[in-house]
Design a protein around this motif. Structure first.
Motif, PDB file in Angstrom:
ATOM      1  N   GLY A  50     -60.524  29.388  35.905  1.00  0.00           N
ATOM      2  CA  GLY A  50     -61.116  29.195  34.723  1.00  0.00           C
ATOM      3  C   GLY A  50     -61.287  30.546  33.893  1.00  0.00           C
ATOM      4  N   ILE A  51     -61.164  30.511  32.853  1.00  0.00           N
ATOM      5  CA  ILE A  51     -61.620  31.656  32.184  1.00  0.00           C
ATOM      6  C   ILE A  51     -62.400  31.226  30.835  1.00  0.00           C
ATOM      7  CG2 ILE A  51     -59.347  31.342  30.639  1.00  0.00           C
ATOM      8  CD1 ILE A  51     -59.292  34.805  30.581  1.00  0.00           C
ATOM      9  N   VAL A  52     -63.494  32.250  30.712  1.00  0.00           N
ATOM     10  CA  VAL A  52     -64.670  32.004  29.837  1.00  0.00           C
ATOM     11  C   VAL A  52     -64.174  32.356  28.213  1.00  0.00           C
ATOM     12  CG1 VAL A  52     -66.974  32.394  29.231  1.00  0.00           C
ATOM     13  CG2 VAL A  52     -66.357  32.039  31.443  1.00  0.00           C
ATOM     14  N   SER A  53     -64.489  31.669  27.419  1.00  0.00           N
ATOM     15  CA  SER A  53     -63.980  32.320  25.962  1.00  0.00           C
ATOM     16  C   SER A  53     -64.856  33.172  25.406  1.00  0.00           C
ATOM     17  CB  SER A  53     -64.062  30.952  25.119  1.00  0.00           C
ATOM     18  OG  SER A  53     -65.446  30.375  24.795  1.00  0.00           O
ATOM     19  N   SER A  54     -66.166  33.468  25.747  1.00  0.00           N
ATOM     20  CA  SER A  54     -67.068  34.204  25.151  1.00  0.00           C
ATOM     21  C   SER A  54     -66.739  35.744  25.479  1.00  0.00           C
ATOM     22  CB  SER A  54     -68.593  33.798  25.557  1.00  0.00           C
ATOM     23  OG  SER A  54     -68.806  33.678  26.888  1.00  0.00           O
ATOM     24  N   ASP A  55     -66.639  35.986  26.768  1.00  0.00           N
ATOM     25  CA  ASP A  55     -66.554  37.313  27.375  1.00  0.00           C
ATOM     26  C   ASP A  55     -65.124  37.617  28.277  1.00  0.00           C
ATOM     27  OD1 ASP A  55     -69.226  37.055  29.959  1.00  0.00           O
ATOM     28  OD2 ASP A  55     -67.323  35.841  29.567  1.00  0.00           O
ATOM     29  N   GLY A  56     -64.440  36.489  28.484  1.00  0.00           N
ATOM     30  CA  GLY A  56     -63.146  36.824  29.287  1.00  0.00           C
ATOM     31  C   GLY A  56     -63.287  36.375  30.907  1.00  0.00           C
ATOM     32  N   SER A  57     -64.687  36.137  31.145  1.00  0.00           N
ATOM     33  CA  SER A  57     -64.748  36.200  32.656  1.00  0.00           C
ATOM     34  C   SER A  57     -63.783  35.165  33.155  1.00  0.00           C
ATOM     35  CB  SER A  57     -66.378  35.799  32.884  1.00  0.00           C
ATOM     36  OG  SER A  57     -67.339  36.633  32.420  1.00  0.00           O
ATOM     37  N   THR A  58     -63.396  35.649  34.435  1.00  0.00           N
ATOM     38  CA  THR A  58     -62.468  34.478  34.961  1.00  0.00           C
ATOM     39  C   THR A  58     -63.330  34.089  36.422  1.00  0.00           C
ATOM     40  OG1 THR A  58     -61.609  36.764  36.230  1.00  0.00           O
ATOM     41  CG2 THR A  58     -60.450  35.801  34.039  1.00  0.00           C
ATOM     42  N   TYR A  59     -62.586  33.266  36.974  1.00  0.00           N
ATOM     43  CA  TYR A  59     -63.104  32.669  38.026  1.00  0.00           C
ATOM     44  C   TYR A  59     -62.097  31.822  38.825  1.00  0.00           C
ATOM     45  CZ  TYR A  59     -67.512  33.098  35.802  1.00  0.00           C
ATOM     46  OH  TYR A  59     -68.628  33.846  34.933  1.00  0.00           O
ATOM     47  N   ILE A  70     -55.647  34.543  36.106  1.00  0.00           N
ATOM     48  CA  ILE A  70     -55.540  33.705  34.644  1.00  0.00           C
ATOM     49  C   ILE A  70     -55.728  34.504  33.550  1.00  0.00           C
ATOM     50  CG2 ILE A  70     -58.184  33.391  34.808  1.00  0.00           C
ATOM     51  CD1 ILE A  70     -57.550  30.574  33.857  1.00  0.00           C
ATOM     52  N   SER A  71     -55.110  34.477  32.431  1.00  0.00           N
ATOM     53  CA  SER A  71     -55.311  35.204  31.464  1.00  0.00           C
ATOM     54  C   SER A  71     -55.162  34.392  30.134  1.00  0.00           C
ATOM     55  CB  SER A  71     -54.596  36.392  31.256  1.00  0.00           C
ATOM     56  OG  SER A  71     -53.303  35.983  31.165  1.00  0.00           O
ATOM     57  N   ARG A  72     -55.598  35.011  28.930  1.00  0.00           N
ATOM     58  CA  ARG A  72     -55.233  33.993  27.554  1.00  0.00           C
ATOM     59  C   ARG A  72     -54.902  35.176  26.556  1.00  0.00           C
ATOM     60  NH1 ARG A  72     -60.654  31.195  27.025  1.00  0.00           N
ATOM     61  NH2 ARG A  72     -59.713  30.517  24.825  1.00  0.00           N
ATOM     62  N   ASN A  77     -52.614  31.404  21.038  1.00  0.00           N
ATOM     63  CA  ASN A  77     -53.305  30.121  21.527  1.00  0.00           C
ATOM     64  C   ASN A  77     -52.495  29.917  22.845  1.00  0.00           C
ATOM     65  OD1 ASN A  77     -54.752  30.121  19.374  1.00  0.00           O
ATOM     66  ND2 ASN A  77     -53.680  28.120  18.299  1.00  0.00           N
ATOM     67  N   THR A  78     -52.410  30.589  23.575  1.00  0.00           N
ATOM     68  CA  THR A  78     -51.638  30.434  24.924  1.00  0.00           C
ATOM     69  C   THR A  78     -52.794  31.046  26.144  1.00  0.00           C
ATOM     70  OG1 THR A  78     -49.610  30.597  23.669  1.00  0.00           O
ATOM     71  CG2 THR A  78     -49.670  31.055  26.111  1.00  0.00           C
ATOM     72  N   LEU A  79     -52.581  30.266  27.159  1.00  0.00           N
ATOM     73  CA  LEU A  79     -53.099  30.419  28.167  1.00  0.00           C
ATOM     74  C   LEU A  79     -52.030  30.494  29.242  1.00  0.00           C
ATOM     75  CD1 LEU A  79     -56.076  30.239  30.105  1.00  0.00           C
ATOM     76  CD2 LEU A  79     -55.188  27.836  30.591  1.00  0.00           C
ATOM     77  N   TYR A  80     -52.278  31.521  30.237  1.00  0.00           N
ATOM     78  CA  TYR A  80     -51.688  32.137  31.307  1.00  0.00           C
ATOM     79  C   TYR A  80     -52.207  31.809  32.773  1.00  0.00           C
ATOM     80  CZ  TYR A  80     -49.099  34.323  27.375  1.00  0.00           C
ATOM     81  OH  TYR A  80     -48.581  34.479  26.083  1.00  0.00           O
ATOM     82  N   LEU A  81     -51.010  31.723  33.795  1.00  0.00           N
ATOM     83  CA  LEU A  81     -51.607  32.038  35.223  1.00  0.00           C
ATOM     84  C   LEU A  81     -50.273  32.531  35.955  1.00  0.00           C
ATOM     85  CD1 LEU A  81     -53.623  31.048  37.159  1.00  0.00           C
ATOM     86  CD2 LEU A  81     -52.358  29.090  37.814  1.00  0.00           C
ATOM     87  N   GLN A  82     -50.554  33.850  36.240  1.00  0.00           N
ATOM     88  CA  GLN A  82     -49.689  34.613  37.124  1.00  0.00           C
ATOM     89  C   GLN A  82     -49.978  34.360  38.500  1.00  0.00           C
ATOM     90  OE1 GLN A  82     -47.125  36.997  36.150  1.00  0.00           O
ATOM     91  NE2 GLN A  82     -46.901  36.871  38.265  1.00  0.00           N
ATOM     92  N   MET A  83     -48.965  33.822  39.211  1.00  0.00           N
ATOM     93  CA  MET A  83     -48.861  33.517  40.404  1.00  0.00           C
ATOM     94  C   MET A  83     -48.047  34.332  41.543  1.00  0.00           C
ATOM     95  SD  MET A  83     -48.881  29.262  40.197  1.00  0.00           S
ATOM     96  CE  MET A  83     -47.635  29.385  39.744  1.00  0.00           C
ATOM     97  N   ASN A  84     -48.777  35.076  42.452  1.00  0.00           N
ATOM     98  CA  ASN A  84     -48.033  36.029  43.185  1.00  0.00           C
ATOM     99  C   ASN A  84     -48.212  35.354  44.656  1.00  0.00           C
ATOM    100  OD1 ASN A  84     -47.359  37.500  41.000  1.00  0.00           O
ATOM    101  ND2 ASN A  84     -49.146  38.679  41.490  1.00  0.00           N
ATOM    102  N   SER A  85     -47.279  35.963  45.683  1.00  0.00           N
ATOM    103  CA  SER A  85     -47.672  35.663  47.102  1.00  0.00           C
ATOM    104  C   SER A  85     -47.686  34.164  47.356  1.00  0.00           C
ATOM    105  CB  SER A  85     -48.832  36.336  47.429  1.00  0.00           C
ATOM    106  OG  SER A  85     -48.763  37.691  47.662  1.00  0.00           O
TER     107      SER A  85
END
Length: 116
Positions: A50-59, A70-72, A77-85
């Motif tokens: 998950g990614i928080v809208s207010s401060d960009g914190s990620t979990y 995870i990033s945005r 208006n796009t959400l991403y998920l970079q998946m490695n390994s």
């Protein structure tokens, strides 16, 4: 109406990488916390990140920590998920979501298959 459309899934070998995207519309994306949820064949859904809208914190769930990012991009208006390994156990349909507890607020998902 909330619309979430995922893309970027496919077949990848173990150890490989994929980048998922989620195009969002119908709501104020920049003000919304966003999530990725996955569901493996024959199993229940799992919250991934998950990614928080207010401060960009990620979990992250423990099983992806250190491998997925995870990033945005609020301008797009796009959400991403970079998946490695990637591992075979990462095989699942990946959904982006505004509420991970409500499947009615998930996109239809994109299938990720990790196999040699």
């Amino acid at each position: 109406e909330v619309q979430l459309v995922e893309s970027g899934g496919g077949l990848v070998q173990p150890g490989g990488s994929l980048r998922l995207s989620c195009a969002a519309s119908g709501f104020t994306f920049g003000s919304s916390d966003m999530h990725w949820v996955r569901q493996a064949p024959g199993k229940g859904p799992e919250w991934v990140s998950g990614i928080v809208s207010s401060d960009g914190s990620t979990y992250y769930a423990d099983f992806v920590k250190g491998r997925f990012t995870i990033s945005r991009d609020n301008a797009k208006n796009t959400l991403y998920l970079q998946m490695n390994s990637l591992r075979p156990e990462d095989t699942a349909v990946y959904h982006c979501a505004t509420d991970p507890a409500d499947p009615g607020l998930w996109g239809k998902g994109t299938l990720v298959t990790v196999s040699s």
